[in-house]
Design an enzyme around this catalytic site. Structure first.
Site, PDB file in Angstrom:
ATOM      1  N   LYS A  84       7.855 -38.314 -20.168  1.00  0.00           N
ATOM      2  CA  LYS A  84       8.396 -39.499 -20.836  1.00  0.00           C
ATOM      3  C   LYS A  84       7.327 -40.546 -21.078  1.00  0.00           C
ATOM      4  O   LYS A  84       6.254 -40.527 -20.470  1.00  0.00           O
ATOM      5  CB  LYS A  84       9.526 -40.105 -20.007  1.00  0.00           C
ATOM      6  CG  LYS A  84       9.070 -40.641 -18.662  1.00  0.00           C
ATOM      7  CD  LYS A  84      10.187 -41.426 -17.990  1.00  0.00           C
ATOM      8  CE  LYS A  84       9.700 -42.002 -16.661  1.00  0.00           C
ATOM      9  NZ  LYS A  84      10.647 -42.903 -16.043  1.00  0.00           N
ATOM     10  N   HIS A  93      15.280 -38.251 -26.022  1.00  0.00           N
ATOM     11  CA  HIS A  93      16.131 -39.371 -25.590  1.00  0.00           C
ATOM     12  C   HIS A  93      15.300 -40.629 -25.818  1.00  0.00           C
ATOM     13  O   HIS A  93      14.141 -40.653 -25.417  1.00  0.00           O
ATOM     14  CB  HIS A  93      16.424 -39.344 -24.094  1.00  0.00           C
ATOM     15  CG  HIS A  93      17.022 -38.088 -23.569  1.00  0.00           C
ATOM     16  ND1 HIS A  93      18.286 -38.048 -23.030  1.00  0.00           N
ATOM     17  CD2 HIS A  93      16.534 -36.833 -23.460  1.00  0.00           C
ATOM     18  CE1 HIS A  93      18.543 -36.823 -22.601  1.00  0.00           C
ATOM     19  NE2 HIS A  93      17.488 -36.061 -22.847  1.00  0.00           N
ATOM     20  N   ARG A 137      27.135 -47.969 -13.834  1.00  0.00           N
ATOM     21  CA  ARG A 137      26.463 -47.301 -12.714  1.00  0.00           C
ATOM     22  C   ARG A 137      26.768 -48.057 -11.443  1.00  0.00           C
ATOM     23  O   ARG A 137      26.703 -49.288 -11.410  1.00  0.00           O
ATOM     24  CB  ARG A 137      24.953 -47.250 -12.926  1.00  0.00           C
ATOM     25  CG  ARG A 137      24.561 -46.274 -14.016  1.00  0.00           C
ATOM     26  CD  ARG A 137      23.073 -46.170 -14.188  1.00  0.00           C
ATOM     27  NE  ARG A 137      22.794 -45.540 -15.473  1.00  0.00           N
ATOM     28  CZ  ARG A 137      21.593 -45.496 -16.042  1.00  0.00           C
ATOM     29  NH1 ARG A 137      20.559 -46.048 -15.434  1.00  0.00           N
ATOM     30  NH2 ARG A 137      21.425 -44.917 -17.199  1.00  0.00           N
ATOM     31  N   GLN A 178      23.133 -49.669 -23.672  1.00  0.00           N
ATOM     32  CA  GLN A 178      21.765 -49.298 -24.015  1.00  0.00           C
ATOM     33  C   GLN A 178      21.700 -48.970 -25.492  1.00  0.00           C
ATOM     34  O   GLN A 178      22.637 -48.392 -26.021  1.00  0.00           O
ATOM     35  CB  GLN A 178      21.339 -48.056 -23.228  1.00  0.00           C
ATOM     36  CG  GLN A 178      20.916 -48.365 -21.817  1.00  0.00           C
ATOM     37  CD  GLN A 178      20.393 -47.131 -21.106  1.00  0.00           C
ATOM     38  OE1 GLN A 178      20.825 -46.025 -21.412  1.00  0.00           O
ATOM     39  NE2 GLN A 178      19.511 -47.324 -20.159  1.00  0.00           N
ATOM     40  N   HIS A 221      19.790 -39.969 -29.312  1.00  0.00           N
ATOM     41  CA  HIS A 221      19.360 -38.613 -28.984  1.00  0.00           C
ATOM     42  C   HIS A 221      19.035 -37.926 -30.288  1.00  0.00           C
ATOM     43  O   HIS A 221      19.891 -37.832 -31.168  1.00  0.00           O
ATOM     44  CB  HIS A 221      20.453 -37.884 -28.203  1.00  0.00           C
ATOM     45  CG  HIS A 221      20.671 -38.500 -26.855  1.00  0.00           C
ATOM     46  ND1 HIS A 221      21.495 -39.589 -26.665  1.00  0.00           N
ATOM     47  CD2 HIS A 221      20.123 -38.214 -25.649  1.00  0.00           C
ATOM     48  CE1 HIS A 221      21.451 -39.931 -25.390  1.00  0.00           C
ATOM     49  NE2 HIS A 221      20.632 -39.124 -24.747  1.00  0.00           N
ATOM     50  N   CYS A 263      23.790 -39.338 -22.612  1.00  0.00           N
ATOM     51  CA  CYS A 263      23.288 -38.024 -23.040  1.00  0.00           C
ATOM     52  C   CYS A 263      24.390 -36.980 -23.259  1.00  0.00           C
ATOM     53  O   CYS A 263      24.412 -36.320 -24.313  1.00  0.00           O
ATOM     54  CB  CYS A 263      22.258 -37.487 -22.058  1.00  0.00           C
ATOM     55  SG  CYS A 263      21.252 -38.737 -21.277  1.00  0.00           S
ATOM     56  N   ASP A 280      20.863 -46.589 -27.249  1.00  0.00           N
ATOM     57  CA  ASP A 280      20.538 -45.203 -26.963  1.00  0.00           C
ATOM     58  C   ASP A 280      20.493 -44.376 -28.251  1.00  0.00           C
ATOM     59  O   ASP A 280      21.180 -44.680 -29.212  1.00  0.00           O
ATOM     60  CB  ASP A 280      21.645 -44.643 -26.058  1.00  0.00           C
ATOM     61  CG  ASP A 280      21.122 -43.599 -25.110  1.00  0.00           C
ATOM     62  OD1 ASP A 280      19.934 -43.262 -25.193  1.00  0.00           O
ATOM     63  OD2 ASP A 280      21.912 -43.121 -24.281  1.00  0.00           O
TER      64      ASP A 280
HETATM   65 ZN   LIG Z   1      19.774 -39.364 -22.869  1.00  0.00          ZN
END
Ligand SMILES: [Zn+2]
Ligand SMILES: [Zn+2]
Length: 613
Positions: A439, A485, A336, A354, A358, A307, A356
């Site tokens: 979410k 997201h 992580r 991921q 945005h 993010c 991912d």
């Molecule tokens: Zn994010």
């Protein structure tokens, strides 16, 4: 809060959970009969059964299971009632002290007193930080359940009598730290399962055996997909075949997202602590990050989520409303720091990617943008023929931002779900949203009817504010965009782990690390086999040649074990007619086929991303 702890605290047990929790008490009684000095931890119902934590004078082994099971069967046959009593805390403390039950004493001592309840509510802004036995309600009394000769501190509820406990089986024993704390004593956690009917129990045991055969860690080794080394726990080495699989998934992701107007970027993996302070990770997530000290004054953190990178890319220049929706995607490597003991093959890792993205939108664009995201979701899951569903997570305790914005955001997401899957066709998880916004999680059911949480779609009004993201609107005013997201596969490592178990390693052709294995019957066929291999390679088909001196049937068997979709057998007949004998991994024999015909067939299958061979 862990699932187990939630169940232990919940009084809303389903009938099955209630029965399983009662089975846990009966198991504890059986253990108490065998070890009169046994000390008892907690014993909740869990997803497929129940467990109880014991502190015993010696380790239990599976050789103990038959005796425990026999004793349990006897208690069940006795139809002993579960009797509930309310005791004052003091009485309960004295009782368990006198019985030498330090864990029960600790549970009672840790129940909050009246004053602590208020403090608790103020301190725990983030519900996931809750500890095992902290209850938010204060009570002067505790409840006690007794069946036959076993008495336990327990919130219940239970079945009426032991005779209502269905067919059961002890499964395994494992070490478990008291309260999950590695500085506390290690107890023995004994797991069992219980069902209403023998048939359900048998089906469960069958699914379990099948799951073991399909275990992605086992198949990952046999198919040479990935490897873990002690020097990098939870950080997969992608072996060449597994890396091909990963790359194909990423290529598909990239192509489809470009078609939908996404722009991919890449960002640093290490950032100064200052960035994590802005994003809030330093405050809320530091313990889960790998930190790298640079000098006395500076610490860097390895990126745990994408993010902040996306916010930085957005902020690179002044943005106009004309650029929105701005869809920024990335697939950077993330790290992580997971607690030791929680790692599990590809399903729980410390290094991962991921899919991912945005998406920066105006408030008016949220609904339409979600339509697009759900369209991509459908495409991704239908290509693998995966059953999926949605779970809607609403405002949690300790949310940030104002109530009005939250209500608006939840209404929008509810609308979208109602429109796409219909009211009542998705799960609502009250209080399960992210702290910055509601979410939608994507849940998937695999071939063994197991449910997995995969991707997630989140609506965020907060992070763009923290990063000072802004755009110039039509009216010339400076405004803050809203961010969506979203990850569709979720974590690729995890997606691949689940896909391995779902397919038992027999991937769709376009994903298969090797498409074709050529098998020669005799050495004299090798030159033609090499010619065929070259022809296929030129077409971008992934091909191997087996010209070992093994017998043909053994070579076919070896290729089938590797789940290679096509085997091309080459002997005199094939060589003379410029053809190949095609065998499928399903053992179906397509017979002698002109090489060009086979090439056209496999190219079609790959291009269509077909699930057929
Ligand atoms: Zn994010
Ligand atoms: Zn209980």
């Amino acid at each position: 809060m862990s699932v187990e702890a939630e169940l232990e605290n919940s009084i809303q047990y389903s009938p099955l959970q209630r029965m399983r929790h009662s089975a846990a008490h009966v198991m504890a009684e059986a253990v108490q009969e065998m070890f009169p000095d046994a000390k008892f931890g907690i014993g909740p119902a869990i997803e497929d059964g129940f467990y109880y934590d014991f502190d015993l004078p010696r380790p239990l082994t599976p050789a103990d299971f038959p005796e425990i099971e026999q004793r349990m069967a006897k208690i069940i046959a006795g139809n002993y009632p579960f009797v509930r009593e309310h005791w004052s805390r003091l009485k309960a403390l004295e009782y368990f002290r006198q019985k030498g039950q330090p864990y029960k004493v600790e549970i009672i001592e840790n129940l909050p007193d009246q004053e602590q309840v208020g403090v608790y509510q103020q301190q725990h802004n983030f519900p996931e930080l809750c500890q095992v036995n902290e209850s938010k309600e204060w009570s002067a009394e505790v409840t006690i359940y007794q069946q036959h000769n076993f008495l336990d501190l327990c919130r219940g509820p239970h079945v009426e009598h032991t005779g209502q406990i269905g067919p059961f089986k002890l499964m395994r024993v494992a070490g478990a730290y008291w309260r999950g704390d590695e500085h506390r004593p290690m107890l023995q956690r004994l797991y069992g399962t219980a069902w209403f009917t023998q048939e359900e129990l048998d089906q469960y045991l069958y699914r379990l055996e099948e799951a073991q055969n399909r275990d992605h860690r086992k198949l990952g080794r046999e198919l040479e997909l990935f490897h873990f080394d002690v020097t990098a726990p939870g950080m997969p080495y992608w072996l060449p075949k597994g890396f091909k699989l990963l790359t194909e998934l990423i290529n598909f992701w990239r192509i489809e997202h470009e078609k939908h107007g996404y722009q991919e970027f890449s960002a640093p993996l290490l950032n100064d602590q200052k960035l994590w302070e802005i994003s809030g990770h330093w405050e809320h997530y530091k313990d889960d990050m790998f930190l790298v000290p640079i000098d006395e004054h500076t610490t860097y953190g390895l990126k745990p989520m994408g993010c902040p990178s996306a916010m930085m890319v957005f902020n690179f220049k002044t943005r106009s409303y004309r650029e929105l929706p701005l869809r920024l995607s990335d697939i950077d490597i993330l790290h992580r720091h997971e607690r030791a003991g929680t790692l599990h093959g590809l399903l729980r890792v410390q290094k991962f990617q991921q899919d991912d993205a945005h998406i920066f939108v105006t408030e008016d664009q949220i609904e339409q943008e979600f339509d697009g995201v759900l369209e991509i979701t459908h495409l991704f899951y239908s290509i693998f023929d995966l059953k999926y569903s949605f779970r809607f997570g609403t405002r949690p305790e300790g949310y940030i931002g104002d109530l009005e914005t939250w209500n608006k955001a939840e209404a929008v997401l509810r609308n979208i779900l109602d429109k796409h899957v219909g009211p009542g066709n998705y799960i609502v998880a009250a209080g399960d949203g992210a702290f910055y916004g509601p979410k939608i999680d994507i849940l998937m059911e695999d071939a063994l009817e197991r449910s997995w949480q995969m991707g997630t779609l989140q609506l965020d009004f907060q992070l763009p504010r923290r990063f000072g993201c802004s755009y110039i609107d039509k009216d010339g005013q400076i405004k803050t965009p809203v961010v969506i997201h979203r990850a569709i596969y979720g974590t690729l490592e995890r997606f691949i782990g689940i896909l391995i178990e779902h397919t038992a390693g027999a991937f769709p052709v376009w994903l298969a690390p090797v498409h074709v294995r050529i098998i020669t019957i005799a050495d004299r066929h090798v030159p033609y086999a090499q010619e065929v291999m070259q022809r296929l390679r030129e077409q971008g088909i992934r091909v191997e040649l087996d010209h070992s001196p093994e017998r043909m049937n053994a070579k076919i068997r070896a290729a089938q074990l590797q789940k290679i979709p096509y085997m091309l057998v080459i002997g005199d007949k094939e060589q003379q007619s410029q053809s190949v004998s095609v065998r499928l991994r399903t053992n179906k024999n397509l017979g002698v086929t002109p090489l060009d015909t086979f090439i056209a067939r496999i190219n079609n299958v790959i291009k269509a991303r077909s699930l057929e061979l």
